[in-house]
Design an enzyme around this catalytic site. Structure first.
Site, mmCIF file in Angstrom:
data_model
loop_
_atom_site.group_PDB
_atom_site.id
_atom_site.type_symbol
_atom_site.label_atom_id
_atom_site.label_comp_id
_atom_site.label_asym_id
_atom_site.label_seq_id
_atom_site.Cartn_x
_atom_site.Cartn_y
_atom_site.Cartn_z
ATOM 1 N N TYR A 110 8.619 52.835 43.649
ATOM 2 C CA TYR A 110 9.943 52.208 43.650
ATOM 3 C C TYR A 110 9.975 50.915 44.461
ATOM 4 O O TYR A 110 10.784 50.053 44.209
ATOM 5 C CB TYR A 110 10.988 53.169 44.241
ATOM 6 N N LYS B 58 -1.591 63.008 42.180
ATOM 7 C CA LYS B 58 -2.411 62.768 40.987
ATOM 8 C C LYS B 58 -3.744 62.233 41.493
ATOM 9 O O LYS B 58 -4.183 61.125 41.169
ATOM 10 C CB LYS B 58 -1.685 61.781 40.053
ATOM 11 N N ASP C 181 0.996 66.776 36.842
ATOM 12 C CA ASP C 181 1.193 67.303 35.483
ATOM 13 C C ASP C 181 1.209 68.837 35.499
ATOM 14 O O ASP C 181 2.022 69.475 34.837
ATOM 15 C CB ASP C 181 0.151 66.735 34.492
ATOM 16 N N ASP D 155 11.269 62.175 41.682
ATOM 17 C CA ASP D 155 12.424 61.848 40.839
ATOM 18 C C ASP D 155 12.346 62.653 39.543
ATOM 19 O O ASP D 155 13.310 63.292 39.120
ATOM 20 C CB ASP D 155 12.431 60.343 40.541
ATOM 21 N N ASP E 258 14.658 66.338 38.313
ATOM 22 C CA ASP E 258 15.486 66.483 37.104
ATOM 23 C C ASP E 258 15.016 67.706 36.327
ATOM 24 O O ASP E 258 15.819 68.477 35.799
ATOM 25 C CB ASP E 258 15.376 65.241 36.204
HETATM 26 C C1 IPM Z 1 17.945 59.820 41.667
HETATM 27 C C2 IPM Z 1 18.281 58.760 40.650
HETATM 28 C C3 IPM Z 1 17.943 57.404 41.245
HETATM 29 C C4 IPM Z 1 16.436 57.392 41.497
HETATM 30 C C5 IPM Z 1 18.360 56.194 40.390
HETATM 31 C C6 IPM Z 1 19.837 56.184 40.099
HETATM 32 C C7 IPM Z 1 17.923 54.901 41.009
HETATM 33 O O1 IPM Z 1 17.627 59.001 39.463
HETATM 34 O O2 IPM Z 1 18.500 59.771 42.777
HETATM 35 O O3 IPM Z 1 17.140 60.700 41.357
HETATM 36 O O4 IPM Z 1 15.653 57.135 40.586
HETATM 37 O O5 IPM Z 1 16.044 57.643 42.647
HETATM 38 MG MG MG Z 2 16.591 60.852 39.408
#
Ligand code: IPM
Ligand code: MG
Length: 355
Positions: free
Chosen positions: A141, A191, A223, A247, A251
């Protein structure tokens, strides 16, 4: 005690969930005799609209000078132009960097009454209690160079995955610290079969592992970790990983909990100032309807009380209230229920007041 909390409601459903979560904090303040002084600021798309920048220096300074920051969500189609000079997400990254919140804690628990809300088989979800610790101020990032260019008449873009040893060290140490009060097990995700930065990560994790023989350390490739999160999530406890891997994996992990709307996060720095936000996004498709799930934000407030304000008892009061309300079958639309954002928060407030 008196505390200063900066609110950054942001965009989309952000203002709705932060608005309700603040009422929960007010209920806690009332019941346990604290004063939470809220100051609200713009950050994200709303700040671009008003000030022409996703975060102003004043807003960042105000956040740095608070005890804690509560954020809703940023972003939306309005600000999605790939050619735009500024984006809502840039404000969030500048805020994370500016606050020095290098450790993003994302606890993933499966509430027994929400097992059916997840697409996974119920037997896979039994006993799932994972704490993902995502490195938040380094890696892909933030690495430099990060740019677009023309090279030999062709469009060219680069992002850089870089880590210094101290950045890896502090996050792995925190993972080991937090593992002590849990199942004494750390899964370090990298990785290392491909990436040099991951080989440094793994070497440092191994060294810290040697210094902490009471904690079991395992290394997993990202992975494989993605697969294990679905096939055997209960085999994971503390998971520590690089920014971008974290990240993506969080999710994925949110699917276990039935809805992203349930999950909180805490971003911690070397000081006690922390940034607290639900892990969901701004959900522009349902913004303004008052139907978003406020639980991720309300549980983020609990983490704020725990980690920044050091009010463990009050943190648990919120968590217990949420637990009781979810157990009673209360559900917002994301979980297949009918409660509005406000109704869900009101139920939780009622429980806090009763207990
Ligand atoms: C998260 C989000 C953020 C990230 C975005 C909105 C920049 O996806 O907090 O997980 O990628 O960190
Ligand atoms: Mg995110």
């Amino acid at each position: 005690m008196e505390y200063k909390i900066t609110l950054l409601p942001g965009d989309g459903i952000g203002p709705e969930v932060v608005g309700e979560a603040t009422k929960v904090l007010d209920a806690v303040a009332n019941k346990y005799d604290h004063t939470f002084n809220f100051q609200e600021r713009l950050m994200g798309g709303c700040s671009i609209d008003k000030y022409g920048t996703s975060i102003t220096d004043e807003t960042l300074a105000d956040c740095q000078n608070s005890d804690a920051v509560l954020l809703g969500a940023v972003g939306g189609p309005k600000w999605d132009d790939p050619k735009a000079k500024d984006r809502p997400e840039r404000g969030l990254l500048a805020l994370r960097k500016g606050l020095g919140v290098f450790a993003n804690l994302r606890p993933v628990k499966v509430h027994p009454s929400l097992i059916d809300a997840s697409p996974l088989k119920p037997e896979k979800l039994k006993d799932v209690d994972i704490l993902v610790i995502r490195e938040l101020t380094g890696g892909l990032y933030f690495g430099q160079p990060k740019m677009r260019d023309m090279r030999d008449g062709k469009q060219y873009a680069v992002d850089t995955l870089e880590y210094f040893d101290y950045e890896v060290e502090r996050i792995i140490k925190l993972a080991f610290e937090l593992a002590k009060d849990r199942k004494k097990k750390v899964t370090s995700v990298d990785k290392a079969n491909v990436l040099e930065s991951s080989r440094l990560w793994r070497q440092i994790a191994s060294n810290i592992g040697t210094q902490n023989p009471d904690i079991q350390l395992e290394h997993t490739l990202v992975d494989t970790a993605a697969m294990r999160l679905i096939t055997s999530p209960a085999s994971m406890d503390v998971v520590v990983t690089e920014n971008m891997f974290g990240d993506i994996l969080t999710d994925e992990a949110s699917v276990l909990a039935g809805s992203m709307g349930m999950l909180p996060s805490a971003s911690l720095s070397e000081s006690t100032v922390g940034l607290y936000e639900p892990i969901h996004g701004s959900a522009p498709d349902i913004a303004g309807q008052g139907i978003a799930n406020p639980i991720g934000t309300i549980l983020s407030c609990a983490l704020m009380l725990r980690y920044s304000l050091k009010l463990e008892f009050e943190a648990q009061a919120i968590e217990k209230a949420v637990d009781a309300v979810v157990s009673s079958g209360a559900k917002t639309a994301d979980l297949g229920g009918k409660l509005t954002t406000r109704q869900m928060a009101d139920e939780i407030i009622k429980k806090i007041e009763e207990n």
